[in-house]
Design a protein around this motif. Structure first.
Motif, PDB file in Angstrom:
ATOM      1  N   LEU A   1       7.343   9.975  -2.409  1.00 48.00           N
ATOM      2  CA  LEU A   1       6.667   8.687  -2.554  1.00 48.00           C
ATOM      3  C   LEU A   1       6.815   7.844  -1.287  1.00 48.00           C
ATOM      4  CD1 LEU A   1       7.640   7.777  -6.227  1.00 48.00           C
ATOM      5  CD2 LEU A   1       5.357   8.356  -5.371  1.00 48.00           C
ATOM      6  N   ALA A   2       8.002   7.905  -0.680  1.00 47.41           N
ATOM      7  CA  ALA A   2       8.209   7.169   0.567  1.00 47.41           C
ATOM      8  C   ALA A   2       7.327   7.733   1.676  1.00 47.41           C
ATOM      9  CB  ALA A   2       9.683   7.248   0.971  1.00 47.41           C
ATOM     10  N   VAL A   3       7.196   9.051   1.715  1.00 46.01           N
ATOM     11  CA  VAL A   3       6.347   9.687   2.729  1.00 46.01           C
ATOM     12  C   VAL A   3       4.887   9.295   2.523  1.00 46.01           C
ATOM     13  CG1 VAL A   3       5.431  11.908   3.503  1.00 46.01           C
ATOM     14  CG2 VAL A   3       7.886  11.625   3.173  1.00 46.01           C
ATOM     15  N   LEU A   4       4.433   9.283   1.269  1.00 41.06           N
ATOM     16  CA  LEU A   4       3.051   8.891   0.990  1.00 41.06           C
ATOM     17  C   LEU A   4       2.788   7.464   1.450  1.00 41.06           C
ATOM     18  CD1 LEU A   4       2.322  10.348  -2.573  1.00 41.06           C
ATOM     19  CD2 LEU A   4       1.417  11.141  -0.383  1.00 41.06           C
ATOM     20  N   THR A   5       3.761   6.597   1.230  1.00 46.34           N
ATOM     21  CA  THR A   5       3.607   5.208   1.671  1.00 46.34           C
ATOM     22  C   THR A   5       3.535   5.126   3.185  1.00 46.34           C
ATOM     23  OG1 THR A   5       4.859   4.417  -0.256  1.00 46.34           O
ATOM     24  CG2 THR A   5       4.638   2.911   1.611  1.00 46.34           C
ATOM     25  N   ALA A   6       4.362   5.917   3.871  1.00 49.39           N
ATOM     26  CA  ALA A   6       4.365   5.906   5.336  1.00 49.39           C
ATOM     27  C   ALA A   6       3.079   6.496   5.911  1.00 49.39           C
ATOM     28  CB  ALA A   6       5.575   6.681   5.854  1.00 49.39           C
ATOM     29  N   LEU A   7       2.581   7.547   5.293  1.00 49.38           N
ATOM     30  CA  LEU A   7       1.367   8.198   5.800  1.00 49.38           C
ATOM     31  C   LEU A   7       0.131   7.345   5.550  1.00 49.38           C
ATOM     32  CD1 LEU A   7       1.915  11.920   4.675  1.00 49.38           C
ATOM     33  CD2 LEU A   7       2.047  11.012   7.012  1.00 49.38           C
ATOM     34  N   GLY A   8       0.102   6.657   4.423  1.00 52.45           N
ATOM     35  CA  GLY A   8      -1.058   5.858   4.080  1.00 52.45           C
ATOM     36  C   GLY A   8      -2.262   6.738   3.785  1.00 52.45           C
ATOM     37  N   ASP A   9      -3.425   6.132   3.808  1.00 53.50           N
ATOM     38  CA  ASP A   9      -4.650   6.899   3.570  1.00 53.50           C
ATOM     39  C   ASP A   9      -4.957   7.781   4.776  1.00 53.50           C
ATOM     40  OD1 ASP A   9      -5.054   5.677   1.097  1.00 53.50           O
ATOM     41  OD2 ASP A   9      -6.131   3.987   2.017  1.00 53.50           O
TER      42      ASP A   9
END
Length: 206
Positions: A75-83
């Protein structure tokens, strides 16, 4: 349930510590029970030092094999990567999903490694000192596989799932199906193969 709890379950399933086992083994039993039921085990649920846990509840089936440690990282990685980047007006499936796939693969492998390492530690803790020389680690393939499958199911179903890279696949509509179907499938396989922790089984084995 976390990778730690899966490791604890595997240690109890493999080592089968008896009533005479070490305090560490007792703590493992109580930790698994509390993590599974959400509360400390009651005195009425105890039988000869063992806690009988009902794992047949639907909620338990849906949450027993979620590797929370690595899903938190995901989840943290998804937030960092963004769209993912894409040309304005272009379909989302044409965006750059490579980074999402690589991170998903990396965290999936980390889930397998973490569960294996924790299983080693928990097996050693649950083994009475008299039986530790030499200590032989038994690979808990069912629990390690369940942790990996659980991560894959949830990682591919959360928002910004890499499955959106497939243009003909409506990932947003199928995400609930993947989560429910996947977690139930994992729980069913574990139950059918007899690898789910069941204190009645452990007690009977002694």
């Amino acid at each position: 349930m976390s990778c730690t709890s899966l490791a604890e379950s595997s240690a109890l399933r493999i080592v089968k510590p008896g009533v005479e086992s070490s305090p560490a083994a007792q703590r493992l039993r109580e930790a698994v029970d509390k993590d599974t039921t959400g509360q400390a085990p009651t005195d009425e649920a105890r039988t000869g030092g063992f806690v009988i846990v009902d794992r047949t509840a639907v909620l338990s089936q849906l949450t027993s094999f979620i590797p929370t440690e690595t899903l938190t990282i995901w989840l943290a990685v998804l937030t960092a990567l963004g769209d993912p980047k894409r040309v304005p007006g272009q379909s989302v499936c044409k965006a750059e999903w490579a980074a999402h796939w690589w991170f998903a693969l990396g965290i999936f492998l980390a889930t397998l490694g973490l569960t294996t390492a924790l299983s080693y530690i928990k097996q050693k803790e649950a083994t009475p000192k008299a039986r530790r020389k030499p200590f032989k680690f038994e690979m808990p393939w069912p629990e390690v596989s369940a942790a990996g499958a659980g991560f894959a199911v949830w990682a591919l179903s959360l928002p910004n799932t890499p499955l959106q890279t497939f243009c003909d696949f409506p990932a947003d509509r199928w995400s609930p199906v993947i989560i429910l179907g996947g977690t139930l499938a994992i729980a069913t396989v574990m139950a059918m193969t007899g690898t789910s922790v069941n204190w009645a089984k452990v007690l009977k084995a002694k």
